[in-house]
Design a protein around this motif. Structure first.
Motif, mmCIF file in Angstrom:
data_model
loop_
_atom_site.group_PDB
_atom_site.id
_atom_site.type_symbol
_atom_site.label_atom_id
_atom_site.label_comp_id
_atom_site.label_asym_id
_atom_site.label_seq_id
_atom_site.Cartn_x
_atom_site.Cartn_y
_atom_site.Cartn_z
ATOM 1 N N PRO A 16 25.139 -106.011 38.662
ATOM 2 C CA PRO A 16 25.303 -104.689 39.279
ATOM 3 C C PRO A 16 26.350 -104.714 40.385
ATOM 4 C CG PRO A 16 23.270 -105.712 40.029
ATOM 5 C CD PRO A 16 23.812 -106.588 38.950
ATOM 6 N N THR A 17 27.137 -103.656 40.460
ATOM 7 C CA THR A 17 28.125 -103.513 41.528
ATOM 8 C C THR A 17 27.836 -102.306 42.414
ATOM 9 O OG1 THR A 17 29.619 -102.176 40.171
ATOM 10 C CG2 THR A 17 29.910 -104.576 40.106
ATOM 11 N N GLY A 18 27.027 -101.371 41.922
ATOM 12 C CA GLY A 18 26.747 -100.189 42.726
ATOM 13 C C GLY A 18 25.633 -99.349 42.140
ATOM 14 N N VAL A 19 25.002 -98.551 43.000
ATOM 15 C CA VAL A 19 23.919 -97.647 42.601
ATOM 16 C C VAL A 19 24.085 -96.347 43.372
ATOM 17 C CG1 VAL A 19 21.434 -97.375 42.287
ATOM 18 C CG2 VAL A 19 22.406 -99.666 42.490
ATOM 19 N N LYS A 20 23.920 -95.233 42.680
ATOM 20 C CA LYS A 20 23.892 -93.922 43.320
ATOM 21 C C LYS A 20 22.562 -93.255 42.961
ATOM 22 C CE LYS A 20 28.913 -93.245 43.175
ATOM 23 N NZ LYS A 20 30.027 -92.389 42.671
ATOM 24 N N ILE A 21 21.744 -92.990 43.979
ATOM 25 C CA ILE A 21 20.427 -92.401 43.758
ATOM 26 C C ILE A 21 20.501 -90.925 44.115
ATOM 27 C CG2 ILE A 21 17.968 -92.573 44.288
ATOM 28 C CD1 ILE A 21 18.573 -95.452 45.209
ATOM 29 N N MET A 22 19.999 -90.064 43.219
ATOM 30 C CA MET A 22 20.246 -88.633 43.319
ATOM 31 C C MET A 22 18.967 -87.811 43.342
ATOM 32 S SD MET A 22 23.388 -88.596 40.569
ATOM 33 C CE MET A 22 22.553 -89.760 39.490
ATOM 34 N N ASP A 23 19.100 -86.600 43.888
ATOM 35 C CA ASP A 23 17.987 -85.658 43.869
ATOM 36 C C ASP A 23 17.985 -84.888 42.557
ATOM 37 O OD1 ASP A 23 19.981 -83.731 44.066
ATOM 38 O OD2 ASP A 23 19.571 -83.227 46.154
ATOM 39 N N LYS A 24 17.129 -83.885 42.454
ATOM 40 C CA LYS A 24 16.984 -83.137 41.203
ATOM 41 C C LYS A 24 18.263 -82.416 40.799
ATOM 42 C CE LYS A 24 12.040 -82.509 42.006
ATOM 43 N NZ LYS A 24 10.947 -81.549 42.308
ATOM 44 N N ASP A 25 19.110 -82.095 41.804
ATOM 45 C CA ASP A 25 20.365 -81.397 41.538
ATOM 46 C C ASP A 25 21.538 -82.352 41.384
ATOM 47 O OD1 ASP A 25 19.097 -78.856 41.749
ATOM 48 O OD2 ASP A 25 19.194 -79.005 43.933
ATOM 49 N N LYS A 26 21.245 -83.644 41.270
ATOM 50 C CA LYS A 26 22.235 -84.708 41.093
ATOM 51 C C LYS A 26 23.133 -84.891 42.324
ATOM 52 C CE LYS A 26 20.745 -85.491 36.929
ATOM 53 N NZ LYS A 26 21.516 -85.268 35.706
ATOM 54 N N ASN A 27 22.636 -84.486 43.493
ATOM 55 C CA ASN A 27 23.334 -84.817 44.735
ATOM 56 C C ASN A 27 22.993 -86.254 45.120
ATOM 57 O OD1 ASN A 27 24.381 -82.104 45.259
ATOM 58 N ND2 ASN A 27 22.250 -81.559 45.693
ATOM 59 N N VAL A 28 24.001 -87.035 45.499
ATOM 60 C CA VAL A 28 23.787 -88.446 45.862
ATOM 61 C C VAL A 28 23.246 -88.519 47.286
ATOM 62 C CG1 VAL A 28 24.852 -90.702 46.167
ATOM 63 C CG2 VAL A 28 25.615 -89.205 44.310
ATOM 64 N N LEU A 29 22.026 -89.067 47.439
ATOM 65 C CA LEU A 29 21.389 -89.176 48.745
ATOM 66 C C LEU A 29 21.318 -90.618 49.249
ATOM 67 C CD1 LEU A 29 18.433 -86.623 48.468
ATOM 68 C CD2 LEU A 29 20.759 -86.258 49.290
ATOM 69 N N VAL A 30 21.331 -91.567 48.330
ATOM 70 C CA VAL A 30 21.313 -92.987 48.697
ATOM 71 C C VAL A 30 22.354 -93.699 47.838
ATOM 72 C CG1 VAL A 30 19.958 -95.106 48.904
ATOM 73 C CG2 VAL A 30 18.838 -92.883 49.235
ATOM 74 N N GLU A 31 23.147 -94.533 48.473
ATOM 75 C CA GLU A 31 24.180 -95.263 47.736
ATOM 76 C C GLU A 31 24.164 -96.725 48.159
ATOM 77 O OE1 GLU A 31 28.817 -94.513 46.373
ATOM 78 O OE2 GLU A 31 27.845 -93.181 47.817
ATOM 79 N N VAL A 32 24.202 -97.613 47.180
ATOM 80 C CA VAL A 32 24.248 -99.053 47.436
ATOM 81 C C VAL A 32 25.502 -99.614 46.778
ATOM 82 C CG1 VAL A 32 23.110 -101.277 47.124
ATOM 83 C CG2 VAL A 32 21.728 -99.230 47.532
ATOM 84 N N ALA A 33 26.311 -100.313 47.569
ATOM 85 C CA ALA A 33 27.514 -100.966 47.046
ATOM 86 C C ALA A 33 27.374 -102.465 47.259
ATOM 87 C CB ALA A 33 28.759 -100.438 47.738
ATOM 88 N N PHE A 34 27.370 -103.234 46.167
ATOM 89 C CA PHE A 34 27.265 -104.685 46.254
ATOM 90 C C PHE A 34 28.640 -105.277 46.554
ATOM 91 C CE2 PHE A 34 23.549 -103.513 43.825
ATOM 92 C CZ PHE A 34 22.569 -104.384 44.283
ATOM 93 N N ASP A 35 28.707 -106.046 47.633
ATOM 94 C CA ASP A 35 29.968 -106.693 48.003
ATOM 95 C C ASP A 35 30.148 -108.005 47.266
ATOM 96 O OD1 ASP A 35 30.579 -104.661 49.881
ATOM 97 O OD2 ASP A 35 29.267 -105.617 51.346
ATOM 98 N N THR A 36 29.095 -108.836 47.256
ATOM 99 C CA THR A 36 29.144 -110.131 46.571
ATOM 100 C C THR A 36 27.795 -110.391 45.920
ATOM 101 O OG1 THR A 36 28.385 -111.365 48.531
ATOM 102 C CG2 THR A 36 30.770 -111.078 48.246
ATOM 103 N N ILE A 37 27.809 -111.207 44.873
ATOM 104 C CA ILE A 37 26.564 -111.676 44.272
ATOM 105 C C ILE A 37 26.800 -113.080 43.713
ATOM 106 C CG2 ILE A 37 27.048 -110.481 42.081
ATOM 107 C CD1 ILE A 37 23.930 -110.113 41.881
#
Length: 342
Positions: free
Chosen positions: A176-197
């Motif tokens: 995984p490199t990134g995650v966008k977590i959204m509400d019912k209207d697909k607005n992004v409320l939480v975002e995770v960006a992986f720098d290294t793994i």
């Protein structure tokens, strides 16, 4: 060669070209999922660094997230979260003793009776993201030049406000490199960006030891700063229709406490307490709770049936209500973000 034979040979040639092109082109969703799951199964642990941005409150808050996982008869996890507003941060730890949320600068720990992290989606855990993809049979799949992208449902037990997520996997490593977590209207409320793994990490003997983590991350200057700070009373921006009817200030032997009572459609009590003396030697204070680990956007809390407890910038918070659902408790607690009562 007869004309019919030439035509037949030409059709075979065209068919082979189509098969080759298909093999070199886009991969099927099923094949990608198998490859992602297989990559995770093959590793014995990982270390990752990420940035998590929360857009659920009055202002954006960003965390530096340090994630360690060690596979074994019992899987061990260590997730450090720190933002620029709070010295020392917090650590979510799972080892052979149980599940803990540590606040190293205050030498405090919550010990949970819970099956974290399996009981809910965890946006910063590699295996949780893969499990969400595997669990959602209706997940949609697209790909860019560099990524495979899955739109899936989430599994947040105590919140229906974040039902969807987009998970990005690198095409070369299947990590995984990134995650966008959204509400019912697909607005992004939480975002995770992986720098290294790092999929081939080494671990020291005490890396998942509770006391070692607290001692190694405790900053003496930070503790001194916290001891000098006064209790800055904070107010929830969301009260679900309730109004403040009483505010009681209590002087303690080693600190101060403020008790606020709210009345309305959803009655609740909010207690804030700051202790001026932090232990600098000896073991930490451990409070055992039967509940869930919850992310409030600015702190990690302990959620039970009708209460949430957490710590922020050296202040202990306790929110209780017999009238609220767990989701409502989280909503009110998440809205306490630095607004002082005038």
């Amino acid at each position: 060669m007869t004309k019919n034979k030439r035509n037949f040979s030409f059709l075979i040639f065209i068919g082979l070209l189509v098969l080759i092109a298909a093999g070199c082109g886009e991969k099927s969703q099923e094949n990608v999922i198998k490859k992602i799951d297989g990559t995770l199964e093959d590793i014995s642990g990982y270390k990752a660094k990420a940035e998590m941005t929360m857009k659920t409150g009055q202002e954006e808050r960003s965390y530096a997230v340090d994630i360690w996982f060690k596979k074994g008869q019992e899987d061990f996890y260590r997730v450090g979260l720190e933002n620029e507003d709070e010295e020392g941060g917090q650590v979510i730890l799972k080892n052979d003793e149980g599940v803990f949320v540590l606040t190293p600068a205050l030498k405090k720990s919550f010990k949970f009776q819970t099956d974290w992290p399996e009981n809910s989606s965890q946006p910063y855990l590699y295996q949780s993201l893969v499990n969400d993809v595997l669990a959602d049979k209706d997940a949609t799949f697209t790909e860019s030049e560099t990524h495979y992208v899955f739109l899936t449902k989430t599994n947040y037990q105590n919140s229906t406000n974040l039902p969807y997520q987009e998970v990005y996997f690198d095409k070369k490593s299947y990590t995984p490199t990134g995650v966008k977590i959204m509400d019912k209207d697909k607005n992004v409320l939480v975002e995770v960006a992986f720098d290294t793994i790092d999929l081939n990490p080494s671990f020291a003997k005490h890396d998942f030891d509770r006391e070692s983590i607290i001692e190694n991350t405790m900053n003496e200057m930070s503790v001194s700063d916290m001891e000098e700070m006064e209790l800055a009373v904070m107010f929830p921006l969301k009260t679900l229709g309730a109004e403040l009817v009483e505010k009681q200030e209590v002087t303690l032997e080693d600190g101060e406490r403020v008790i606020m009572t709210f009345k309305g459609d959803r009655n609740f009590t909010l207690i804030q307490e700051k202790v001026t003396s932090v232990p600098t030697s000896g073991g930490e204070m451990i409070e055992e709770v039967t509940g869930d680990v919850v992310n409030l956007g600015y702190s990690i809390g302990a959620l039970t049936n009708n209460t949430i407890e957490w710590n922020y910038n050296g202040t202990d918070f306790y929110l209780a209500s017999d009238d609220m659902t767990m989701e409502e408790l989280i909503e009110v607690a998440s809205s306490i973000q630095g607004e002082e009562i005038k």
